[in-house]
Design an enzyme around this catalytic site. Structure first.
Site, short mmCIF file in Angstrom:
data_model
loop_
_atom_site.label_atom_id
_atom_site.label_comp_id
_atom_site.label_asym_id
_atom_site.label_seq_id
_atom_site.Cartn_x
_atom_site.Cartn_y
_atom_site.Cartn_z
N MET A 11 0.85 -1.19 0.00
CA MET A 11 0.00 0.00 0.00
C MET A 11 0.88 1.24 0.00
SD MET A 11 -2.75 -1.65 0.18
CE MET A 11 -2.71 -2.76 1.57
N GLU A 105 1.54 -4.38 3.92
CA GLU A 105 2.17 -5.24 2.92
C GLU A 105 1.69 -6.68 3.08
OE1 GLU A 105 6.42 -5.16 2.46
OE2 GLU A 105 6.52 -3.07 3.11
#
Length: 411
Positions: A11, A105
Site C-alpha cells: 500500500m 504489505e
DNA sequence: TCTGGGGTCCTAGGACCC
DNA sequence: TCTGGGGTCCTAGGACCC
C-alpha cells in the site's frame, strides 16, 4: 517445487492515504502522519510531501523546514487497522493463501487461482481497482515466482506500479541489480559485501560458497541463493504462523528524567502495558528484559533476567524490571525505557492453587476487562495516577495482523 | 523541540552437566 | 585425578524488517 506465482502488494503511503481518504481537505496536499505526543518522528507522509523532501523518520520540525506548508496529522491506528482488515479481506477473495508482512504489505500465493481468474496480472488489476475505488488507496504490486522477487518487483515502480518478473528473466534482471535492493540486505550487510567487491546480485549469486560461509556462516549460503533469486519460503497464512516469541513496550519520555521514583513509576506503567497484552495473548514468560537509552541518545544498555517461573502479572513484571534496574548505576538521565517479556509459553486455563493468588488473578482480569472496554489505563495501579504521561501505543507493531490475537493496542 | 516503537533471527561466550 | 567433547541454558549485542 512446482512453479509458483506470488503477488506482493504494498500500500502506497498507507497511513497518509487513509487520512486523505477520510478527510477530503487533505487530498492533494503534503501531509505527514506522526505518532502522537512527545518527542516523535514522521511515520508516513503523502507523496505530495515526499516530493518536497519529507522523509519517514524525520523530526516534525525538520519536515516543516523542507516543506513549510506540511500538514501534521496525528495518527489514528483504529482507522488503519480497520482499513487493512478490509483490504486483506479482499485479498482473500482471490486466494486463501495470504500472508501479512505488516499492516500495509501482504503476499498472495495465487498459483491455484490462476485458472479461475485468468492470470496473475488480471488479479493484480482487479485488486488495484477495487482498493482504489473503495478506499482511495493506491498500491504497488509485484508478481514473481517467489516472495523475495515479488517484494523486489513491487518496489520497482512506486506509486501505483505493477511489475512482473517472469521466471525466464530473473537472471537477466538480477545481473546488475544492486544487492541492497533485496529484502534482508541492510546497510551493514551491504557494506560487508561491498568490501568483498560484491555489488550486484549477479556477483553475489556467482560468489564462491566457501568464501561466503567463511565470512557469514549459515547466512552465507542463504545470501548466495538470494543473489540467484531463489527463495522457497512459503506464503504463510495467519493460522500457520508460529506463536509470538516476545511481548514488549518501550517509550521515549517526554523529557529526560533521573528521579528514581519517576523512573519506577514509568516502569510500572510499561509493566502494565506488557502484562495486559501478555494476558490477552494468554502467554506468560520467564525472561524479563529491561532496556534503557540515555539522554545523549547514543549510549544505551539492555539487561535481562530469567526467573524460575513464568509470569504475566503486571506487578511481577515490574518487580523483575526493578530488580534489574537496582543492579546498575545510571550514568545519565534516561531518555527511553523499555520492557520485554521473553521465553514465552502458551497458557492453558488454570486456576491458581492458593486463595490469595486466585483473588489477585480475578482482580487482574477485572481490570483488563474494564481497560479493554474503556481504553487502556482507565483502571490501573494507584501509583500511576500522579504521572502525567499517557500510556497506550500510537504506533502499530509489525506483529499486528488483520485477524487473530496479534491485533493489539489500537486505541 | 533532533533522531519512534514493535518485532524476529543470529552469533558468541560462559556456566554447567553428562 | 586428568582430559576432552557435546549439549543445553543463559546473557549480551547486533542486524534487519516494517
Amino acid at each position: 517445487m512446482d512453479r509458483r506465482t506470488i503477488l506482493h502488494i504494498d500500500m502506497n503511503a498507507f497511513f497518509a492515504s487513509v487520512e486523505q481518504s477520510a478527510n477530503p481537505e487533505l487530498r492533494g496536499k503534503p501531509i505527514a502522519v506522526v505518532g502522537g505526543h512527545g518527542r516523535t518522528v514522521i511515520t508516513t507522509s503523502s507523496y505530495e510531501a515526499r516530493g518536497k523532501g519529507v522523509k519517514t523518520g524525520m523530526a516534525v520540525w525538520e519536515g516543516k523546514r523542507v516543506c513549510p506548508e506540511l500538514i501534521i496529522v496525528v495518527g489514528d491506528n483504529k482507522k488503519y487497522t480497520h482499513t487493512s482488515t478490509m483490504i486483506n479481506g479482499i485479498f482473500r477473495e482471490y486466494t486463501p493463501e495470504v500472508e501479512s508482512f505488516s499492516i500495509d504489505e501482504s503476499w498472495l500465493d495465487v498459483t491455484h487461482s490462476l485458472s479461475i481468474f485468468g492470470s496473475a496480472e488480471n488479479i493484480a488489476y482487479l485488486i488495484k481497482a477495487r482498493i482504489r475505488h473503495l478506499f482511495g488507496i493506491r498500491c504497488s504490486i509485484g508478481i514473481a515466482p517467489n516472495k523475495l522477487l515479488a517484494k523486489l518487483a513491487s518496489d520497482m515502480q512506486k506509486p501505483d506500479g505493477l511489475t512482473i518478473i517472469e521466471p525466464e528473466t530473473v537472471s537477466t534482471l538480477l545481473e546488475n541489480m544492486p544487492i541492497e535492493k533485496l529484502c534482508g540486505i541492510g546497510r551493514k550487510m551491504q557494506r560487508r559485501l561491498n568490501m568483498m567487491s560484491i555489488y550486484t546480485c549477479g556477483e553475489l549469486g556467482r560468489c564462491d560458497d566457501s568464501r561466503l560461509t567463511r565470512k557469514f556462516g549459515i547466512t552465507g549460503a542463504r545470501l548466495k541463493r538470494m543473489g540467484q533469486g531463489i527463495d522457497n519460503s512459503p506464503v504463510l497464512q495467519f493460522a500457520d504462523e508460529g506463536d509470538v516469541k516476545s511481548v514488549g513496550h518501550s517509550r521515549t519520555l517526554e523529557r529526560d528524567i533521573d528521579d528514581p521514583a519517576e523512573i519506577r513509576r514509568f516502569l510500572l506503567q510499561l509493566s502494565e502495558m506488557v502484562g495486559s497484552r501478555a494476558r490477552r495473548y494468554n502467554v506468560s514468560g520467564r525472561t524479563i528484559h529491561l532496556y534503557v537509552r540515555y539522554a545523549d541518545f547514543f549510549s544505551s544498555w539492555g539487561k535481562q533476567t530469567t526467573l524460575k517461573n513464568h509470569i504475566n502479572l503486571s506487578d511481577e513484571i515490574y518487580k523483575a524490571a526493578v530488580s534489574i534496574l537496582d543492579t546498575v548505576e545510571l550514568e545519565q538521565p534516561v531518555r527511553l525505557l523499555g520492557i520485554t517479556l521473553n521465553n514465552l509459553k502458551q497458557l492453558e486455563e488454570q486456576l491458581p492453587l492458593f486463595e490469595d493468588e486466585r483473588k489477585k488473578l480475578f482482580a487482574t482480569q477485572a481490570m483488563d476487562t474494564i481497560n479493554d472496554r474503556f481504553g487502556k489505563m482507565a483502571v490501573t495501579f494507584g501509583s500511576l495516577i500522579p504521572g502525567k504521561e499517557k500510556a497506550g501505543s500510537h504506533v502499530i507493531p509489525p506483529s499486528w495482523r488483520p485477524d487473530g490475537m496479534k491485533n493489539v493496542d489500537v486505541q
